[in-house]
Design a protein around this motif. Structure first.
Motif, PDB file in Angstrom:
ATOM      1  N   ILE A  58       0.799  -1.213   0.262  1.00  0.00           N
ATOM      2  CA  ILE A  58      -0.137  -0.215  -0.374  1.00  0.00           C
ATOM      3  C   ILE A  58       0.483   1.422  -0.210  1.00  0.00           C
ATOM      4  CG2 ILE A  58      -0.082   0.650   2.423  1.00  0.00           C
ATOM      5  CD1 ILE A  58      -3.258   0.785  -0.005  1.00  0.00           C
ATOM      6  N   VAL A  59       1.889   1.070   0.933  1.00  0.00           N
ATOM      7  CA  VAL A  59       2.796   2.286   0.759  1.00  0.00           C
ATOM      8  C   VAL A  59       3.442   2.539  -0.555  1.00  0.00           C
ATOM      9  CG1 VAL A  59       5.143   3.075   1.521  1.00  0.00           C
ATOM     10  CG2 VAL A  59       3.774   1.408   2.695  1.00  0.00           C
ATOM     11  N   ILE A  60       3.683   1.330  -1.584  1.00  0.00           N
ATOM     12  CA  ILE A  60       4.271   1.751  -2.661  1.00  0.00           C
ATOM     13  C   ILE A  60       3.335   2.477  -3.909  1.00  0.00           C
ATOM     14  CG2 ILE A  60       4.759   0.467  -4.857  1.00  0.00           C
ATOM     15  CD1 ILE A  60       6.794  -1.663  -2.955  1.00  0.00           C
ATOM     16  N   ALA A  61       1.633   1.695  -3.887  1.00  0.00           N
ATOM     17  CA  ALA A  61       0.800   2.654  -4.344  1.00  0.00           C
ATOM     18  C   ALA A  61       0.176   3.651  -3.980  1.00  0.00           C
ATOM     19  CB  ALA A  61      -0.550   1.455  -3.886  1.00  0.00           C
ATOM     20  N   VAL A  62       0.870   4.324  -3.022  1.00  0.00           N
ATOM     21  CA  VAL A  62       0.038   5.495  -2.701  1.00  0.00           C
ATOM     22  C   VAL A  62       1.242   5.939  -3.073  1.00  0.00           C
ATOM     23  CG1 VAL A  62      -0.541   7.330  -0.528  1.00  0.00           C
ATOM     24  CG2 VAL A  62      -1.144   5.017  -0.551  1.00  0.00           C
ATOM     25  N   PHE A  63       2.402   6.160  -2.804  1.00  0.00           N
ATOM     26  CA  PHE A  63       3.632   7.592  -2.669  1.00  0.00           C
ATOM     27  C   PHE A  63       3.829   6.774  -3.390  1.00  0.00           C
ATOM     28  CE2 PHE A  63       2.661   7.029   2.107  1.00  0.00           C
ATOM     29  CZ  PHE A  63       2.752   8.138   2.409  1.00  0.00           C
ATOM     30  N   GLY A  64       4.020   5.245  -4.101  1.00  0.00           N
ATOM     31  CA  GLY A  64       5.555   5.050  -5.713  1.00  0.00           C
ATOM     32  C   GLY A  64       4.260   5.855  -7.100  1.00  0.00           C
ATOM     33  N   MET A  65       3.336   5.352  -7.076  1.00  0.00           N
ATOM     34  CA  MET A  65       2.223   5.109  -8.761  1.00  0.00           C
ATOM     35  C   MET A  65       1.350   6.311  -8.193  1.00  0.00           C
ATOM     36  SD  MET A  65       2.826   3.317 -10.307  1.00  0.00           S
ATOM     37  CE  MET A  65       2.414   3.631 -11.036  1.00  0.00           C
ATOM     38  N   ARG A  66       0.672   7.144  -7.171  1.00  0.00           N
ATOM     39  CA  ARG A  66       0.220   7.880  -7.326  1.00  0.00           C
ATOM     40  C   ARG A  66       0.625   9.150  -6.641  1.00  0.00           C
ATOM     41  NH1 ARG A  66      -2.042   2.956  -6.815  1.00  0.00           N
ATOM     42  NH2 ARG A  66      -4.416   2.445  -7.812  1.00  0.00           N
ATOM     43  N   LEU A  67       1.687   9.131  -6.340  1.00  0.00           N
ATOM     44  CA  LEU A  67       2.448  10.662  -5.921  1.00  0.00           C
ATOM     45  C   LEU A  67       3.887  10.713  -6.371  1.00  0.00           C
ATOM     46  CD1 LEU A  67       2.760  13.435  -3.894  1.00  0.00           C
ATOM     47  CD2 LEU A  67       3.585  12.311  -2.724  1.00  0.00           C
ATOM     48  N   VAL A  68       5.013   9.809  -6.574  1.00  0.00           N
ATOM     49  CA  VAL A  68       5.629  10.372  -6.682  1.00  0.00           C
ATOM     50  C   VAL A  68       5.917  10.122  -8.756  1.00  0.00           C
ATOM     51  CG1 VAL A  68       8.451   8.999  -7.108  1.00  0.00           C
ATOM     52  CG2 VAL A  68       7.467   9.763  -5.225  1.00  0.00           C
ATOM     53  N   PHE A  69       5.218   8.423  -8.935  1.00  0.00           N
ATOM     54  CA  PHE A  69       5.090   8.413 -10.290  1.00  0.00           C
ATOM     55  C   PHE A  69       4.827   9.244 -11.640  1.00  0.00           C
ATOM     56  CE2 PHE A  69       2.776   6.671 -14.464  1.00  0.00           C
ATOM     57  CZ  PHE A  69       3.321   6.215 -15.128  1.00  0.00           C
ATOM     58  N   PRO A  70       3.675  10.490 -11.362  1.00  0.00           N
ATOM     59  CA  PRO A  70       3.308  11.443 -11.385  1.00  0.00           C
ATOM     60  C   PRO A  70       4.481  12.233 -12.321  1.00  0.00           C
ATOM     61  CG  PRO A  70       1.500  10.697 -10.682  1.00  0.00           C
ATOM     62  CD  PRO A  70       3.088  10.014 -10.340  1.00  0.00           C
ATOM     63  N   LEU A  71       5.053  12.766 -10.599  1.00  0.00           N
ATOM     64  CA  LEU A  71       6.394  13.638 -10.475  1.00  0.00           C
ATOM     65  C   LEU A  71       7.772  13.279 -11.230  1.00  0.00           C
ATOM     66  CD1 LEU A  71       6.414  14.211  -6.793  1.00  0.00           C
ATOM     67  CD2 LEU A  71       5.480  15.787  -8.905  1.00  0.00           C
ATOM     68  N   LEU A  72       7.786  11.986 -11.285  1.00  0.00           N
ATOM     69  CA  LEU A  72       9.048  11.437 -12.228  1.00  0.00           C
ATOM     70  C   LEU A  72       9.113  11.743 -13.511  1.00  0.00           C
ATOM     71  CD1 LEU A  72      11.910  10.234 -11.612  1.00  0.00           C
ATOM     72  CD2 LEU A  72      10.395   8.466 -12.253  1.00  0.00           C
ATOM     73  N   ILE A  73       7.580  11.364 -13.542  1.00  0.00           N
ATOM     74  CA  ILE A  73       6.898  11.288 -15.448  1.00  0.00           C
ATOM     75  C   ILE A  73       7.522  12.651 -16.055  1.00  0.00           C
ATOM     76  CG2 ILE A  73       4.988  11.777 -17.280  1.00  0.00           C
ATOM     77  CD1 ILE A  73       6.637   8.440 -16.356  1.00  0.00           C
ATOM     78  N   VAL A  74       7.154  14.571 -14.912  1.00  0.00           N
ATOM     79  CA  VAL A  74       6.983  15.367 -15.317  1.00  0.00           C
ATOM     80  C   VAL A  74       8.095  16.206 -14.821  1.00  0.00           C
ATOM     81  CG1 VAL A  74       6.210  17.784 -15.235  1.00  0.00           C
ATOM     82  CG2 VAL A  74       4.218  16.132 -14.750  1.00  0.00           C
ATOM     83  N   GLY A  75       8.947  15.262 -14.386  1.00  0.00           N
ATOM     84  CA  GLY A  75      10.099  15.747 -14.065  1.00  0.00           C
ATOM     85  C   GLY A  75      10.987  15.208 -15.361  1.00  0.00           C
ATOM     86  N   ILE A  76      10.936  14.003 -16.075  1.00  0.00           N
ATOM     87  CA  ILE A  76      11.535  13.433 -17.316  1.00  0.00           C
ATOM     88  C   ILE A  76      10.990  14.513 -18.488  1.00  0.00           C
ATOM     89  CG2 ILE A  76      12.018  11.600 -18.900  1.00  0.00           C
ATOM     90  CD1 ILE A  76      11.750   9.586 -16.203  1.00  0.00           C
ATOM     91  N   THR A  77       9.869  14.794 -18.313  1.00  0.00           N
ATOM     92  CA  THR A  77       9.417  15.136 -19.075  1.00  0.00           C
ATOM     93  C   THR A  77       9.743  16.519 -19.710  1.00  0.00           C
ATOM     94  OG1 THR A  77       7.665  13.971 -19.220  1.00  0.00           O
ATOM     95  CG2 THR A  77       7.627  15.965 -20.881  1.00  0.00           C
ATOM     96  N   ALA A  78       9.831  17.402 -18.855  1.00  0.00           N
ATOM     97  CA  ALA A  78      10.374  18.485 -18.730  1.00  0.00           C
ATOM     98  C   ALA A  78      11.663  19.291 -18.166  1.00  0.00           C
ATOM     99  CB  ALA A  78       9.478  19.680 -17.470  1.00  0.00           C
ATOM    100  N   GLN A  79      12.291  18.517 -17.911  1.00  0.00           N
ATOM    101  CA  GLN A  79      13.640  18.066 -17.550  1.00  0.00           C
ATOM    102  C   GLN A  79      14.104  18.901 -15.947  1.00  0.00           C
ATOM    103  OE1 GLN A  79      16.071  19.517 -20.522  1.00  0.00           O
ATOM    104  NE2 GLN A  79      16.030  17.363 -21.800  1.00  0.00           N
ATOM    105  N   LEU A  80      13.391  18.426 -14.904  1.00  0.00           N
ATOM    106  CA  LEU A  80      12.773  18.713 -13.765  1.00  0.00           C
ATOM    107  C   LEU A  80      13.783  18.039 -12.868  1.00  0.00           C
ATOM    108  CD1 LEU A  80       9.679  20.670 -14.382  1.00  0.00           C
ATOM    109  CD2 LEU A  80      11.767  21.898 -14.830  1.00  0.00           C
ATOM    110  N   ASN A  81      13.852  18.538 -11.724  1.00  0.00           N
ATOM    111  CA  ASN A  81      13.883  17.583 -10.886  1.00  0.00           C
ATOM    112  C   ASN A  81      13.180  17.853  -9.481  1.00  0.00           C
ATOM    113  OD1 ASN A  81      13.702  19.629  -8.775  1.00  0.00           O
ATOM    114  ND2 ASN A  81      15.954  20.632  -8.467  1.00  0.00           N
TER     115      ASN A  81
END
Length: 376
Positions: A70-93
């Protein structure tokens, strides 16, 4: 049993709604509730498929799925994953991506968090669509005793006797859709290939260690019979087999969550509210529902539910793959899944009534369920 299984989900939901209210006032509370309902409605088929895997795992790994998972599901997929995708796309940390998300610029702004995530949707859809399409094809090409849509499942099982057919079909579909729908074919093709590699690797390792575990268990049973101690309880996946089944469940949950995460942006772009609604409320209830299906033996009593869930997966995978070029409304996605599950449940009820009228017992004991799982 109901409170024991769903108690934590109710408690977490109450906490999430309170946090949503403190964070965003009454609108924040309402948005959390809407997002939770969205996730549950989109993921019922996910719970059914999860249950078919979870019942093969021992109690320790089942608890890991409900805690670490559930920790992976909440923080990994619903919080970190979108931030990671946007960070890679826009070259942001990650910090800059989180700051951008909290600014909540309108989606029409090309520098907004929602716009950047939607720009990356074709790559996300290719990865998740290929993973789920492979899962669906491997299931529908397997010959099984119980068939729901016999007019369709029977010929598909015969066709599935050709080795690696699911890989061939998926690669052809990916190539065609990439060339016809994708604005950036190279990136989409790479994402789809990674989705296939992930499925083959995780699923293959899980099957490998599970088969080794079952072989060792059968040897132990034979030794016990010879010594006169009698056969031991049917084995559940432990150790490496349990770990790879757990890993498979997490990747499966990730593939299911892609559509929900993107769909949430039609409601709000706030990453905190998305994590609270989709993650804490939605993901917790989906996991509790998974455990409920296992504990109650629902899949064994209503034998077509697994079929309905996999056909829903097939529909979702096609929707994701079409999403390489066209984004399908989440309401349609959710309704298709619910329709398959409802039809399968109704068919199971009618089947049980017919068998009971013939004097055949349709309720299965825990041992019978374990035996059926072992044979599968």
């Amino acid at each position: 049993m109901h409170l024991r299984i769903f108690g934590w989900s109710y408690a977490v939901t109450a906490v999430a709604l309170v946090v949503g209210f403190l964070y965003g006032g009454l609108p924040g509370l309402i948005l959390c509730a809407i997002l939770g309902i969205l996730e549950i409605s989109l993921s019922f088929d996910n719970a059914v498929v999860n249950a078919t895997v979870l019942e093969r795992m021992d109690p320790w790994w089942q608890r890991i799925f409900l805690t670490v998972g559930i920790v992976i599901a909440v923080f990994g997929m619903r919080l970190v994953f979108p931030l990671l995708i946007v960070g890679i796309t826009a070259q942001l940390n990650p910090i800059e991506a989180l700051t951008l998300a909290l600014e909540q610029r309108p989606e029409t702004d090309p520098t907004s968090y929602a716009h950047l995530l939607n720009e990356a949707y074709p790559d996300i859809a290719a990865f998740g669509g290929v993973f789920l399409f492979m899962l669906f094809l491997d299931w529908v090409f397997e010959d099984r005793d119980v068939k729901w849509l016999q007019w369709l499942e029977r010929p598909l099982a015969r066709i599935g006797q050709l080795n690696r057919l699911s890989i061939v079909i998926t690669l052809v579909a990916l190539a065609v859709l990439t060339e016809t729908l994708a604005k950036n074919p190279g990136a989409v093709l790479l994402s789809g290939a990674l989705g296939m590699v992930t499925y083959l690797l995780v699923n293959g390792l899980g099957d490998f260690f599970e088969s080794r575990m079952e072989a060792e268990h059968e040897a132990e049973v034979e030794a016990a019979k010879k010594s006169g101690n009698g056969p031991s309880q049917l084995a559940k996946a432990t150790g490496k087999a349990g770990f790879f089944l757990f890993l498979y469940l997490e990747v499966l949950d990730a593939a299911f969550s892609f559509d929900g995460v993107i769909g949430a942006f039609a409601i709000t772009t706030d990453p905190i509210l998305i994590a609270l609604g989709l993650g804490l409320i939605g993901a917790m209830f989906v996991r509790s529902l998974t455990v409920y299906l296992v504990r109650k033996g629902t899949l064994a009593d209503y034998v077509y539910l697994e079929h309905g869930a996999h056909w829903a997966i097939g529909a979702l995978s096609v929707i994701l793959l079409v999403g390489i070029g066209y984004h399908v409304n989440e309401i349609i996605t959710g309704l298709i899944g619910v329709a398959f599950i409802a039809a399968a449940f109704l068919s199971s009820v009618l089947r049980n009534r017919r068998l009971e009228a013939e004097g055949i017992e349709t309720h299965h004991t825990v041992d019978e369920i374990a035996a059926a799982s072992h044979e599968h």
